[in-house]
Design a protein around this motif. Structure first.
Motif, PDB file in Angstrom:
ATOM      1  N   PRO A   6       0.869  -1.123   0.028  1.00  0.00           N
ATOM      2  CA  PRO A   6       0.005  -0.094   0.107  1.00  0.00           C
ATOM      3  C   PRO A   6       0.975   1.140  -0.027  1.00  0.00           C
ATOM      4  N   SER A   7       0.369   2.156  -0.571  1.00  0.00           N
ATOM      5  CA  SER A   7       1.031   3.496  -0.569  1.00  0.00           C
ATOM      6  C   SER A   7       0.876   4.430   0.748  1.00  0.00           C
ATOM      7  N   LYS A   8       0.134   3.837   1.804  1.00  0.00           N
ATOM      8  CA  LYS A   8      -0.035   4.493   3.139  1.00  0.00           C
ATOM      9  C   LYS A   8      -0.226   3.274   4.058  1.00  0.00           C
ATOM     10  N   TRP A   9       0.628   3.244   5.123  1.00  0.00           N
ATOM     11  CA  TRP A   9       0.456   2.518   6.052  1.00  0.00           C
ATOM     12  C   TRP A   9       0.692   3.048   7.471  1.00  0.00           C
ATOM     13  N   ARG A  10       0.773   2.253   8.594  1.00  0.00           N
ATOM     14  CA  ARG A  10       1.089   2.698   9.824  1.00  0.00           C
ATOM     15  C   ARG A  10       2.369   2.102  10.570  1.00  0.00           C
ATOM     16  N   LEU A  11       3.175   2.879  11.077  1.00  0.00           N
ATOM     17  CA  LEU A  11       4.177   2.388  11.621  1.00  0.00           C
ATOM     18  C   LEU A  11       4.025   2.294  13.370  1.00  0.00           C
ATOM     19  N   THR A  12       3.993   1.230  14.025  1.00  0.00           N
ATOM     20  CA  THR A  12       3.730   1.059  15.429  1.00  0.00           C
ATOM     21  C   THR A  12       4.940   0.858  16.027  1.00  0.00           C
ATOM     22  N   PRO A  13       4.733   0.747  17.676  1.00  0.00           N
ATOM     23  CA  PRO A  13       6.088   0.477  18.286  1.00  0.00           C
ATOM     24  C   PRO A  13       6.405  -1.199  18.128  1.00  0.00           C
ATOM     25  N   ASP A  14       5.422  -2.013  17.643  1.00  0.00           N
ATOM     26  CA  ASP A  14       5.810  -3.312  17.317  1.00  0.00           C
ATOM     27  C   ASP A  14       6.985  -3.383  16.228  1.00  0.00           C
ATOM     28  N   ASP A  15       7.075  -2.320  15.417  1.00  0.00           N
ATOM     29  CA  ASP A  15       8.238  -2.435  14.351  1.00  0.00           C
ATOM     30  C   ASP A  15       9.250  -1.695  14.485  1.00  0.00           C
ATOM     31  N   VAL A  52       3.159   6.201   7.200  1.00  0.00           N
ATOM     32  CA  VAL A  52       4.144   6.158   6.280  1.00  0.00           C
ATOM     33  C   VAL A  52       3.502   6.399   5.049  1.00  0.00           C
ATOM     34  N   VAL A  53       3.664   7.181   4.019  1.00  0.00           N
ATOM     35  CA  VAL A  53       3.502   7.306   2.834  1.00  0.00           C
ATOM     36  C   VAL A  53       4.306   7.346   1.648  1.00  0.00           C
ATOM     37  N   THR A  54       4.059   6.937   0.638  1.00  0.00           N
ATOM     38  CA  THR A  54       4.958   6.970  -0.434  1.00  0.00           C
ATOM     39  C   THR A  54       4.938   8.619  -1.010  1.00  0.00           C
ATOM     40  N   ALA A  55       5.937   8.889  -1.781  1.00  0.00           N
ATOM     41  CA  ALA A  55       6.149  10.424  -2.523  1.00  0.00           C
ATOM     42  C   ALA A  55       4.872  10.300  -3.521  1.00  0.00           C
ATOM     43  N   GLU A  56       4.384   9.174  -4.105  1.00  0.00           N
ATOM     44  CA  GLU A  56       3.380   9.211  -4.924  1.00  0.00           C
ATOM     45  C   GLU A  56       2.098   9.615  -4.313  1.00  0.00           C
ATOM     46  N   ALA A  57       1.815   9.289  -3.011  1.00  0.00           N
ATOM     47  CA  ALA A  57       0.789   9.308  -2.347  1.00  0.00           C
ATOM     48  C   ALA A  57       0.650  10.806  -1.896  1.00  0.00           C
ATOM     49  N   PRO A 127       3.486  12.546   8.585  1.00  0.00           N
ATOM     50  CA  PRO A 127       3.709  11.481   7.822  1.00  0.00           C
ATOM     51  C   PRO A 127       5.202  11.499   7.729  1.00  0.00           C
ATOM     52  N   ILE A 128       5.912  10.254   7.472  1.00  0.00           N
ATOM     53  CA  ILE A 128       7.170   9.950   6.961  1.00  0.00           C
ATOM     54  C   ILE A 128       7.261   9.351   5.587  1.00  0.00           C
ATOM     55  N   VAL A 129       7.961   9.838   4.564  1.00  0.00           N
ATOM     56  CA  VAL A 129       8.099   9.274   3.065  1.00  0.00           C
ATOM     57  C   VAL A 129       8.726   8.045   3.275  1.00  0.00           C
ATOM     58  N   ASP A 130       7.978   7.145   2.570  1.00  0.00           N
ATOM     59  CA  ASP A 130       8.402   5.695   2.434  1.00  0.00           C
ATOM     60  C   ASP A 130       9.534   5.835   1.324  1.00  0.00           C
ATOM     61  N   GLY A 131      10.588   6.312   1.883  1.00  0.00           N
ATOM     62  CA  GLY A 131      11.992   6.362   1.017  1.00  0.00           C
ATOM     63  C   GLY A 131      12.822   6.834   1.673  1.00  0.00           C
ATOM     64  N   ASP A 132      14.247   6.899   1.155  1.00  0.00           N
ATOM     65  CA  ASP A 132      15.385   7.832   1.590  1.00  0.00           C
ATOM     66  C   ASP A 132      16.213   8.286   0.615  1.00  0.00           C
ATOM     67  N   GLY A 207      13.770   7.804  -8.695  1.00  0.00           N
ATOM     68  CA  GLY A 207      14.027   6.715  -8.773  1.00  0.00           C
ATOM     69  C   GLY A 207      14.376   6.086  -7.478  1.00  0.00           C
ATOM     70  N   MET A 208      13.629   6.501  -6.603  1.00  0.00           N
ATOM     71  CA  MET A 208      13.681   6.247  -4.965  1.00  0.00           C
ATOM     72  C   MET A 208      12.883   5.161  -4.666  1.00  0.00           C
ATOM     73  N   GLY A 209      13.314   4.017  -3.930  1.00  0.00           N
ATOM     74  CA  GLY A 209      12.620   2.741  -3.833  1.00  0.00           C
ATOM     75  C   GLY A 209      11.877   3.019  -2.492  1.00  0.00           C
ATOM     76  N   ARG A 210      11.161   2.159  -2.040  1.00  0.00           N
ATOM     77  CA  ARG A 210      10.376   2.365  -0.740  1.00  0.00           C
ATOM     78  C   ARG A 210      11.364   1.750   0.527  1.00  0.00           C
ATOM     79  N   SER A 211      12.216   2.614   0.777  1.00  0.00           N
ATOM     80  CA  SER A 211      13.189   2.254   1.856  1.00  0.00           C
ATOM     81  C   SER A 211      12.829   1.806   3.019  1.00  0.00           C
ATOM     82  N   LEU A 212      11.875   2.436   3.688  1.00  0.00           N
ATOM     83  CA  LEU A 212      11.232   2.172   4.940  1.00  0.00           C
ATOM     84  C   LEU A 212      10.593   0.835   4.896  1.00  0.00           C
TER      85      LEU A 212
END
Length: 350
Positions: A6-15, A52-57, A127-132, A207-212
């Motif tokens: 998914p282009s959007k998801w949630r990061l929790t303490p379990d992660d 967490v969101v992709t730049a596309e989102a 949000p934080i971008v899913d990439g670096d 050309g940034m991948g989904r790093s996170l």
């Protein structure tokens, strides 16, 4: 590995633990101690979740500011980091360029800075971008995908633990690193940094991948299989073993001089040289280069299966040397920036 399609998801303490494990691998032997970031994240409320969101989102004009620690890893490990310092740095740079901080970007996915971005996003409630920008750890702020596509590393901001704020509005690529080093030295050797303030639309084009997502996936796979035989573990996390044996010699060691470690496999009468400075940079086996930056190179301790930082390798250790899949699509024109020649390594580049 791409669990989080998914282009959007949630990061929790379990992660947080698998994220730290993944960042240690993607640090390629550098990037500082990710356990510091994990400890900082561990004090967040148990109901914390970071979008967490992709730049596309993101909307085209969404403002993204990249954050990370700057300075000596030794100083960072001894000084408590404050997420408010990074937030202040991000807000200072956003104000300078006349934008809002709509999302936080991660400067590098390897080591401590992979976790700092999450910490700052949680603190600011964005949000934080899913990439670096690096796809691993690199030592210089211009060694980024944005730089490879013509973006300057300035303007940037630095905030010291004493709340000093320094803004570097502009600077030539040849002088920025020297100016940055001088400012950080005056701040005590380490600082919170915010830089590369860009629009989301610009991130989509590099050309940034989904790093996170990748970092979390590889960290989970590592933790779930950490009891396997070391070479098998490397394969499970997507790696390709290029050498294994005992560390017989370590040469050099003082920055900025290149150092190397020699890994001898007596069974197959094979010798590997691993070149490094702040990170592992290249592997040469029996005179043939088999891996080189910007590829991700890891050295696993066969006794513990832990990925070793460059400063943790000692003589007599039994190790497995492996590459990991690249996250980003580096243009060929970027090789002088992030390839072997950037470090003074005389290796043939494709």
């Amino acid at each position: 590995m791409n669990t989080y399609a998914p282009s959007k998801w949630r990061l929790t303490p379990d992660d947080f633990e698998p994220l730290a494990a993944g960042s240690a691998l993607l640090g390629s032997g550098g990037g500082g101690d990710g356990r510091i970031g994990q400890n900082l994240l561990s004090v967040l409320p148990s109901d914390t979740n970071v979008e967490v969101v992709t730049a596309e989102a993101l909307p085209d004009d969404a403002g993204v500011v990249h954050v990370g620690t700057a300075g000596s890893p030794d100083v960072v490990s001894e000084r408590l980091l404050d997420p408010a310092d990074f937030a202040r740095a991000a807000e200072a740079i956003a104000e300078l360029v006349g934008r809002e901080v709509d999302a936080i970007g991660c400067i590098e996915i390897g080591g401590l800075n992979a976790l700092i971005g999450v910490l700052v996003a949680a603190h600011l409630g964005v949000p934080i971008v899913d990439g670096d920008l690096m796809g691993r750890a690199f030592p210089r702020i211009q060694m980024t995908l944005l730089s490879a596509h013509g973006q300057q590393s300035t303007p940037l901001s630095l905030v010291s633990p004493s709340q000093d704020v320094a803004l570097l509005k502009d600077g030539s690529p040849r002088r920025v690193e020297a100016m940055l080093t001088a400012i950080i030295s005056a701040m005590g050797g380490a600082a919170a940094a915010a830089l590369y303030p860009v629009r989301a639309a610009q991130l989509r084009s590099i050309g940034m991948g989904r790093s996170l997502s990748h970092c979390l996936d590889i960290g989970r796979a590592f933790l779930e299989n950490v009891d396997r035989e070391t070479a098998e573990l490397a394969n499970v996390i997507g790696g390709q073993v290029v050498a294994e044996g005992v560390v017989e010699e370590i040469r050099g060691g003082d920055e900025p001089d290149l150092s190397s470690l020699t890994v001898v496999n007596s069974m197959f009468q094979s010798t590997a040289r691993v070149d490094f400075i702040d990170e592992f940079l290249a592997v040469t086996v029996d005179g043939v280069c088999v891996a080189k930056t910007p590829e991700i190179i890891i050295v696993l301790n066969r006794t513990t299966n832990r990925p070793l930082r460059c400063d943790e390798v000692i003589r007599g250790q039994s190790v497995v040397v492996s590459t990991l899949p690249s996250i980003h699509e580096w243009p060929k024109e970027a090789l002088p920036l992030v390839g072997p020649k950037a470090y003074g390594l005389d290796l043939e580049e494709d």
